[in-house]
Motif scaffolding. Structure first.
Motif, PDB file in Angstrom:
ATOM      1  N   SER A   1     -15.205   3.648  12.350  1.00 22.53           N
ATOM      2  CA  SER A   1     -13.752   3.584  12.147  1.00 22.53           C
ATOM      3  C   SER A   1     -13.311   2.146  11.929  1.00 22.53           C
ATOM      4  O   SER A   1     -13.940   1.216  12.444  1.00 22.53           O
ATOM      5  N   ILE A   2     -12.226   2.007  11.193  1.00 19.11           N
ATOM      6  CA  ILE A   2     -11.572   0.690  11.110  1.00 19.11           C
ATOM      7  C   ILE A   2     -10.097   0.880  11.411  1.00 19.11           C
ATOM      8  O   ILE A   2      -9.440   1.768  10.848  1.00 19.11           O
ATOM      9  N   VAL A   3      -9.605   0.069  12.321  1.00 20.69           N
ATOM     10  CA  VAL A   3      -8.167  -0.016  12.559  1.00 20.69           C
ATOM     11  C   VAL A   3      -7.744  -1.361  11.978  1.00 20.69           C
ATOM     12  O   VAL A   3      -8.150  -2.421  12.474  1.00 20.69           O
ATOM     13  N   LEU A   4      -6.987  -1.300  10.895  1.00 19.14           N
ATOM     14  CA  LEU A   4      -6.621  -2.516  10.162  1.00 19.14           C
ATOM     15  C   LEU A   4      -5.137  -2.787  10.378  1.00 19.14           C
ATOM     16  O   LEU A   4      -4.313  -1.869  10.248  1.00 19.14           O
ATOM     17  N   THR A   5      -4.806  -4.028  10.683  1.00 22.88           N
ATOM     18  CA  THR A   5      -3.390  -4.372  10.872  1.00 22.88           C
ATOM     19  C   THR A   5      -2.926  -5.327   9.777  1.00 22.88           C
ATOM     20  O   THR A   5      -3.720  -6.091   9.222  1.00 22.88           O
ATOM     21  N   ALA A   6      -1.628  -5.265   9.492  1.00 20.02           N
ATOM     22  CA  ALA A   6      -0.955  -6.303   8.707  1.00 20.02           C
ATOM     23  C   ALA A   6      -0.098  -7.059   9.706  1.00 20.02           C
ATOM     24  O   ALA A   6       0.658  -6.440  10.472  1.00 20.02           O
TER      25      ALA A   6
ATOM     26  N   ARG B   1       7.351  -3.731   0.334  1.00 22.92           N
ATOM     27  CA  ARG B   1       6.856  -5.071   0.012  1.00 22.92           C
ATOM     28  C   ARG B   1       5.359  -5.057  -0.239  1.00 22.92           C
ATOM     29  O   ARG B   1       4.713  -6.103  -0.195  1.00 22.92           O
ATOM     30  N   GLY B   2       4.817  -3.865  -0.404  1.00 22.23           N
ATOM     31  CA  GLY B   2       3.400  -3.769  -0.725  1.00 22.23           C
ATOM     32  C   GLY B   2       2.460  -3.825   0.468  1.00 22.23           C
ATOM     33  O   GLY B   2       1.240  -3.908   0.302  1.00 22.23           O
ATOM     34  N   VAL B   3       3.014  -3.737   1.688  1.00 23.43           N
ATOM     35  CA  VAL B   3       2.154  -3.842   2.879  1.00 23.43           C
ATOM     36  C   VAL B   3       1.204  -2.642   2.964  1.00 23.43           C
ATOM     37  O   VAL B   3      -0.017  -2.799   3.123  1.00 23.43           O
ATOM     38  N   ALA B   4       1.746  -1.421   2.827  1.00 25.95           N
ATOM     39  CA  ALA B   4       0.892  -0.226   2.931  1.00 25.95           C
ATOM     40  C   ALA B   4      -0.118  -0.187   1.784  1.00 25.95           C
ATOM     41  O   ALA B   4      -1.280   0.182   1.972  1.00 25.95           O
ATOM     42  N   ARG B   5       0.328  -0.595   0.604  1.00 25.70           N
ATOM     43  CA  ARG B   5      -0.593  -0.628  -0.534  1.00 25.70           C
ATOM     44  C   ARG B   5      -1.778  -1.560  -0.225  1.00 25.70           C
ATOM     45  O   ARG B   5      -2.931  -1.210  -0.454  1.00 25.70           O
ATOM     46  N   SER B   6      -1.497  -2.742   0.329  1.00 27.61           N
ATOM     47  CA  SER B   6      -2.570  -3.693   0.659  1.00 27.61           C
ATOM     48  C   SER B   6      -3.515  -3.121   1.709  1.00 27.61           C
ATOM     49  O   SER B   6      -4.740  -3.259   1.599  1.00 27.61           O
ATOM     50  N   LEU B   7      -2.939  -2.484   2.726  1.00 23.90           N
ATOM     51  CA  LEU B   7      -3.783  -1.896   3.787  1.00 23.90           C
ATOM     52  C   LEU B   7      -4.720  -0.841   3.193  1.00 23.90           C
ATOM     53  O   LEU B   7      -5.925  -0.840   3.445  1.00 23.90           O
TER      54      LEU B   7
ATOM     55  N   MET C   1      10.922 -13.863   2.091  1.00 25.21           N
ATOM     56  CA  MET C   1       9.979 -12.893   2.657  1.00 25.21           C
ATOM     57  C   MET C   1       8.813 -13.629   3.330  1.00 25.21           C
ATOM     58  O   MET C   1       8.272 -14.555   2.749  1.00 25.21           O
ATOM     59  N   GLN C   2       8.464 -13.216   4.546  1.00 23.81           N
ATOM     60  CA  GLN C   2       7.358 -13.873   5.241  1.00 23.81           C
ATOM     61  C   GLN C   2       6.026 -13.291   4.790  1.00 23.81           C
ATOM     62  O   GLN C   2       5.912 -12.103   4.517  1.00 23.81           O
ATOM     63  N   ASP C   3       5.020 -14.168   4.721  1.00 23.15           N
ATOM     64  CA  ASP C   3       3.684 -13.701   4.340  1.00 23.15           C
ATOM     65  C   ASP C   3       3.051 -12.931   5.482  1.00 23.15           C
ATOM     66  O   ASP C   3       3.238 -13.278   6.642  1.00 23.15           O
ATOM     67  N   TYR C   4       2.309 -11.917   5.128  1.00 22.80           N
ATOM     68  CA  TYR C   4       1.547 -11.192   6.141  1.00 22.80           C
ATOM     69  C   TYR C   4       0.075 -11.327   5.804  1.00 22.80           C
ATOM     70  O   TYR C   4      -0.299 -11.664   4.681  1.00 22.80           O
ATOM     71  N   ARG C   5      -0.765 -11.089   6.777  1.00 27.45           N
ATOM     72  CA  ARG C   5      -2.211 -11.104   6.521  1.00 27.45           C
ATOM     73  C   ARG C   5      -2.825  -9.840   7.119  1.00 27.45           C
ATOM     74  O   ARG C   5      -2.274  -9.256   8.067  1.00 27.45           O
ATOM     75  N   LEU C   6      -3.950  -9.442   6.556  1.00 24.34           N
ATOM     76  CA  LEU C   6      -4.648  -8.255   7.052  1.00 24.34           C
ATOM     77  C   LEU C   6      -5.788  -8.683   7.953  1.00 24.34           C
ATOM     78  O   LEU C   6      -6.528  -9.606   7.613  1.00 24.34           O
ATOM     79  N   GLU C   7      -5.908  -8.014   9.087  1.00 21.73           N
ATOM     80  CA  GLU C   7      -7.075  -8.260   9.938  1.00 21.73           C
ATOM     81  C   GLU C   7      -7.325  -7.061  10.847  1.00 21.73           C
ATOM     82  O   GLU C   7      -6.387  -6.310  11.159  1.00 21.73           O
ATOM     83  N   PRO C   8      -8.586  -6.840  11.231  1.00 22.59           N
ATOM     84  CA  PRO C   8      -8.880  -5.724  12.128  1.00 22.59           C
ATOM     85  C   PRO C   8      -8.055  -5.832  13.416  1.00 22.59           C
ATOM     86  O   PRO C   8      -7.790  -6.935  13.900  1.00 22.59           O
TER      87      PRO C   8
END
Ligand SMILES: CC(C)(COP(=O)(O)OP(=O)(O)OC[C@H]1O[C@@H](n2cnc3c(N)ncnc32)[C@H](O)[C@@H]1OP(=O)(O)O)[C@@H](O)C(=O)NCCC(=O)NCCS
Length: 165
Positions: free
Chosen positions: A47-52, A85-91, A1-8
């Motif tokens: 507002s915040i638009v947050l991406t993974a 994989r927990g992406v939505a949970r992290s966001l 599984m590839q790592d993802y990161r969160l950023e605006p």
């Protein structure tokens, strides 16, 4: 599984995020989330638009609008190849922490009444259903309204284990 990161999100992500919204959230509806509307949210101070992202590519995103008393989750989507994989949970947890820090304790959202996956997701994260709004989606589908008080996670009753989502 590839790592993802969160950023605006960047302003240049808007077209891709609009396409994700049309495919994964607004299926069968006239698209309400244009690139221009998403771009507006990337620039608006409330507002915040947050991406993974994996490397440069967004694989999920969420949009939250922060009000005085309630923060509203406008959109949340994860590419099907990266789900469970927990992406939505992290966001969502990131956006909730931001609301908590800002002193906005209630998070509200609407989702399509037939969207069982999203319903299960929000329930798993501690959201509760407070009502149904008939015809909310262009007269074609009802919405479920859900809310969560983000203080519940950080103020456990003394002597009891901290609540988990
Ligand atoms: C709903 C959605 C955002 C969930 O994204 P995700 O990254 O797969 O969710 P997570 O991996 O963070 O899931 C966290 C928990 O939510 C629950 N959950 C998530 N998807 C679920 C599903 N399809 N069925 C049942 N429970 C689900 C599970 O408890 C999961 O934990 P687990 O995987 O350890 O069992 C994703 O399915 C999606 O983008 N759907 C289309 C767009 C949409 O419906 N958006 C929400 C309405 S705006």
């Amino acid at each position: 599984m590839q790592d993802y990161r969160l950023e605006p999100a960047r302003v240049t992500d808007a077209a891709l995020l609009a396409a994700m919204s049309h495919r994964f959230v607004e299926t069968g509806l006239a698209p309400a989330w244009s690139a221009a509307r998403i771009r507006w949210h990337t620039r608006h101070p409330d507002s915040i638009v947050l991406t993974a992202r994996i490397q440069l590519a967004p694989i999920g995103f969420a949009i939250m609008r922060y009000g005085e008393d309630v923060a509203h989750l406008n959109l949340l989507a994860v590419d099907p190849a990266h789900r469970r994989r927990g992406v939505a949970r992290s966001l969502l947890r990131w956006l909730e922490e931001t609301a908590l820090t800002a002193g906005t304790f209630m998070i509200g959202l609407e989702l399509r009444a037939g969207n069982e996956a999203a319903r299960a997701f929000y329930r798993a994260l501690g959201y509760r259903e407070i009502g149904e709004i008939p015809g909310y989606y262009q007269g074609m589908e009802s919405a479920l309204r859900m809310v969560r008080d983000v203080r519940a996670r950080c103020e456990p009753t003394p002597g009891t284990p901290q609540q988990t989502p």
